[in-house]
Design a protein around this motif. Structure first.
Motif, PDB file in Angstrom:
ATOM      1  N   LEU A   1      66.516 -72.240  -5.818  1.00  0.00           N
ATOM      2  CA  LEU A   1      67.585 -73.127  -5.379  1.00  0.00           C
ATOM      3  C   LEU A   1      68.305 -73.792  -6.551  1.00  0.00           C
ATOM      4  O   LEU A   1      69.495 -74.101  -6.459  1.00  0.00           O
ATOM      5  N   HIS A   2      67.585 -73.985  -7.681  1.00  0.00           N
ATOM      6  CA  HIS A   2      68.258 -74.614  -8.823  1.00  0.00           C
ATOM      7  C   HIS A   2      69.239 -73.670  -9.514  1.00  0.00           C
ATOM      8  O   HIS A   2      69.992 -74.089 -10.396  1.00  0.00           O
ATOM      9  N   TRP A   3      69.254 -72.387  -9.097  1.00  0.00           N
ATOM     10  CA  TRP A   3      70.259 -71.472  -9.638  1.00  0.00           C
ATOM     11  C   TRP A   3      71.667 -71.880  -9.226  1.00  0.00           C
ATOM     12  O   TRP A   3      72.640 -71.446  -9.836  1.00  0.00           O
ATOM     13  N   ASN A   4      71.788 -72.703  -8.209  1.00  0.00           N
ATOM     14  CA  ASN A   4      73.099 -73.149  -7.752  1.00  0.00           C
ATOM     15  C   ASN A   4      73.682 -74.253  -8.633  1.00  0.00           C
ATOM     16  O   ASN A   4      74.741 -74.796  -8.322  1.00  0.00           O
ATOM     17  N   HIS A   5      73.008 -74.584  -9.711  1.00  0.00           N
ATOM     18  CA  HIS A   5      73.483 -75.622 -10.634  1.00  0.00           C
ATOM     19  C   HIS A   5      73.768 -75.003 -12.004  1.00  0.00           C
ATOM     20  O   HIS A   5      73.313 -73.905 -12.318  1.00  0.00           O
ATOM     21  N   VAL A   6      74.493 -75.735 -12.806  1.00  0.00           N
ATOM     22  CA  VAL A   6      74.734 -75.354 -14.198  1.00  0.00           C
ATOM     23  C   VAL A   6      73.817 -76.191 -15.082  1.00  0.00           C
ATOM     24  O   VAL A   6      73.751 -77.414 -14.935  1.00  0.00           O
TER      25      VAL A   6
ATOM     26  N   VAL B   1      73.957 -71.783 -21.930  1.00  0.00           N
ATOM     27  CA  VAL B   1      74.335 -72.267 -20.606  1.00  0.00           C
ATOM     28  C   VAL B   1      73.778 -71.311 -19.552  1.00  0.00           C
ATOM     29  O   VAL B   1      73.866 -70.082 -19.706  1.00  0.00           O
ATOM     30  N   LYS B   2      73.201 -71.887 -18.489  1.00  0.00           N
ATOM     31  CA  LYS B   2      72.743 -71.097 -17.347  1.00  0.00           C
ATOM     32  C   LYS B   2      73.559 -71.518 -16.122  1.00  0.00           C
ATOM     33  O   LYS B   2      73.649 -72.704 -15.818  1.00  0.00           O
ATOM     34  N   ARG B   3      74.128 -70.538 -15.452  1.00  0.00           N
ATOM     35  CA  ARG B   3      74.887 -70.831 -14.238  1.00  0.00           C
ATOM     36  C   ARG B   3      74.719 -69.649 -13.287  1.00  0.00           C
ATOM     37  O   ARG B   3      74.689 -68.491 -13.714  1.00  0.00           O
ATOM     38  N   GLY B   4      74.594 -69.959 -12.002  1.00  0.00           N
ATOM     39  CA  GLY B   4      74.341 -68.873 -11.063  1.00  0.00           C
ATOM     40  C   GLY B   4      74.584 -69.283  -9.640  1.00  0.00           C
ATOM     41  O   GLY B   4      75.176 -70.332  -9.354  1.00  0.00           O
ATOM     42  N   VAL B   5      74.087 -68.465  -8.733  1.00  0.00           N
ATOM     43  CA  VAL B   5      74.237 -68.728  -7.310  1.00  0.00           C
ATOM     44  C   VAL B   5      73.045 -68.125  -6.579  1.00  0.00           C
ATOM     45  O   VAL B   5      72.549 -67.059  -6.949  1.00  0.00           O
ATOM     46  N   TRP B   6      72.571 -68.853  -5.556  1.00  0.00           N
ATOM     47  CA  TRP B   6      71.489 -68.345  -4.719  1.00  0.00           C
ATOM     48  C   TRP B   6      71.976 -68.276  -3.281  1.00  0.00           C
ATOM     49  O   TRP B   6      72.491 -69.255  -2.737  1.00  0.00           O
ATOM     50  N   ASP B   7      71.822 -67.109  -2.659  1.00  0.00           N
ATOM     51  CA  ASP B   7      72.235 -66.875  -1.278  1.00  0.00           C
ATOM     52  C   ASP B   7      70.999 -66.970  -0.387  1.00  0.00           C
ATOM     53  O   ASP B   7      70.201 -66.025  -0.337  1.00  0.00           O
ATOM     54  N   THR B   8      70.838 -68.098   0.296  1.00  0.00           N
ATOM     55  CA  THR B   8      69.645 -68.306   1.107  1.00  0.00           C
ATOM     56  C   THR B   8      69.564 -67.284   2.232  1.00  0.00           C
ATOM     57  O   THR B   8      68.480 -66.739   2.516  1.00  0.00           O
ATOM     58  N   ALA B   9      70.680 -66.999   2.869  1.00  0.00           N
ATOM     59  CA  ALA B   9      70.674 -66.042   3.974  1.00  0.00           C
ATOM     60  C   ALA B   9      70.300 -64.643   3.494  1.00  0.00           C
ATOM     61  O   ALA B   9      69.558 -63.914   4.154  1.00  0.00           O
ATOM     62  N   GLY B  10      70.817 -64.258   2.364  1.00  0.00           N
ATOM     63  CA  GLY B  10      70.531 -62.930   1.822  1.00  0.00           C
ATOM     64  C   GLY B  10      69.259 -62.867   1.009  1.00  0.00           C
ATOM     65  O   GLY B  10      68.846 -61.790   0.561  1.00  0.00           O
ATOM     66  N   ARG B  11      68.631 -64.037   0.753  1.00  0.00           N
ATOM     67  CA  ARG B  11      67.385 -64.141  -0.014  1.00  0.00           C
ATOM     68  C   ARG B  11      67.518 -63.475  -1.379  1.00  0.00           C
ATOM     69  O   ARG B  11      66.605 -62.802  -1.856  1.00  0.00           O
TER      70      ARG B  11
ATOM     71  N   GLN C   1      72.976 -62.483 -20.731  1.00  0.00           N
ATOM     72  CA  GLN C   1      72.120 -61.764 -19.788  1.00  0.00           C
ATOM     73  C   GLN C   1      72.415 -62.230 -18.371  1.00  0.00           C
ATOM     74  O   GLN C   1      72.538 -63.432 -18.120  1.00  0.00           O
ATOM     75  N   THR C   2      72.519 -61.298 -17.453  1.00  0.00           N
ATOM     76  CA  THR C   2      72.642 -61.611 -16.036  1.00  0.00           C
ATOM     77  C   THR C   2      71.369 -61.173 -15.329  1.00  0.00           C
ATOM     78  O   THR C   2      70.985 -60.001 -15.402  1.00  0.00           O
ATOM     79  N   LEU C   3      70.708 -62.117 -14.674  1.00  0.00           N
ATOM     80  CA  LEU C   3      69.461 -61.857 -13.972  1.00  0.00           C
ATOM     81  C   LEU C   3      69.717 -61.830 -12.470  1.00  0.00           C
ATOM     82  O   LEU C   3      70.471 -62.653 -11.951  1.00  0.00           O
ATOM     83  N   THR C   4      69.083 -60.914 -11.784  1.00  0.00           N
ATOM     84  CA  THR C   4      69.136 -60.879 -10.325  1.00  0.00           C
ATOM     85  C   THR C   4      67.713 -60.912  -9.795  1.00  0.00           C
ATOM     86  O   THR C   4      66.809 -60.274 -10.352  1.00  0.00           O
ATOM     87  N   SER C   5      67.503 -61.668  -8.725  1.00  0.00           N
ATOM     88  CA  SER C   5      66.171 -61.791  -8.139  1.00  0.00           C
ATOM     89  C   SER C   5      66.267 -61.834  -6.622  1.00  0.00           C
ATOM     90  O   SER C   5      67.316 -62.168  -6.063  1.00  0.00           O
ATOM     91  N   TRP C   6      65.134 -61.507  -5.983  1.00  0.00           N
ATOM     92  CA  TRP C   6      65.020 -61.491  -4.528  1.00  0.00           C
ATOM     93  C   TRP C   6      63.757 -62.244  -4.130  1.00  0.00           C
ATOM     94  O   TRP C   6      62.766 -62.253  -4.873  1.00  0.00           O
TER      95      TRP C   6
END
Length: 255
Positions: A152-157, A168-178, A199-204
């Protein structure tokens, strides 16, 4: 897996993101020493820069590291050059879903939510199947996966601003899509040692029932364990301010 870390990010990761692994690994090694008996052989899946490996090697184990990132493995090789020379540490550059070891081992581990990078439940099952093939009968697999609270903290900078790094770290978390994506960019190191971090990280996120079902489908039986409390907490500031566990530790055994 698409999160094969680049050289600059690997160096930044090694300096900034290995605190939990370093604290948890001694307890992990002590647990597996009791389970493995005299067969002190193990594999670290997504071994990264070799931080967990250091604790196993210091305790007298023979270890094999598997990772898809050459940059991470280069740091692991440099960290454990003497153990490689002794024949007690080897590495394989391979995907966590499809790796093979030179011989069966008594234990496998995968730490710090590395397997959250796998994009589907089928990918997770493929990884567990490779782990089962690597384990000797009765061998144990211990790993952790991040809970959704971690992401959930991925939604912050957030900004790291220190003498060694401006990142700098910035991202987005999609709760519905997990699922979510985190961009990490900046500079690490000073002078001639300065490296670009990009680097761009993706997680599930996978829930407990999905993970235990995937383990059983691979021939691994989930088992209870004593890991808990501080073992489940992240290092990030947002996670440290709450009592909600940031990760779940799993233990399973090959029949």
């Amino acid at each position: 897996m698409t999160n094969y870390y680049s050289q600059g990010f690997a160096a930044f990761f090694d300096s900034s993101y290995t605190g939990w692994v370093d604290r948890f690994s001694p307890k992990l090694v002590a647990h597996l020493a009791q389970a493995a008996g005299d067969n002190r052989t193990a594999a670290d899946i997504c071994c990264g820069t070799g931080v967990t490996a250091a604790h196993f090697l210091d305790a007298g184990w023979t270890l094999h590291g598997v990772d898809g990132s050459k940059a991470m493995l280069d740091l692991a090789r440099a960290r454990h050059a003497a153990r490689i020379e002794e024949g007690r540490f080897g590495v394989t550059e391979a995907d966590a879903r499809a790796f093979r070891l030179p011989a069966e081992v008594a234990a496998c581990v995968s730490m710090d939510g590395a397997l959250n990078h796998l994009p589907t439940l089928d990918d997770l099952r493929q990884c567990f199947t490779s782990v089962a093939a690597a384990l000797a009968p009765g061998g144990e697999f211990v790993f952790d996966l991040y809970e959704e609270s971690h992401f959930l903290h991925w939604n912050h900078v957030t900004l790291t601003d220190s003498p060694e790094a401006v990142v700098v770290k910035r991202g987005v978390w999609d709760t519905a899509g997990r699922s979510g994506m985190l961009r990490v960019s900046g500079v690490f190191g000073t002078g001639d040692r300065a490296q670009r971090v990009d680097q761009t990280l993706t997680s599930w996120y996978y829930d407990h029932a999905e993970v235990t079902g995937a383990l059983r489908a691979a021939g691994l039986e989930p088992l209870p364990h004593d890991f808990g409390g501080p073992d489940l907490k992240c290092d990030s500031g947002s996670c440290s301010r709450t009592d909600v566990p940031c990760r779940r530790v799993y233990r399973a055994r090959k029949a």
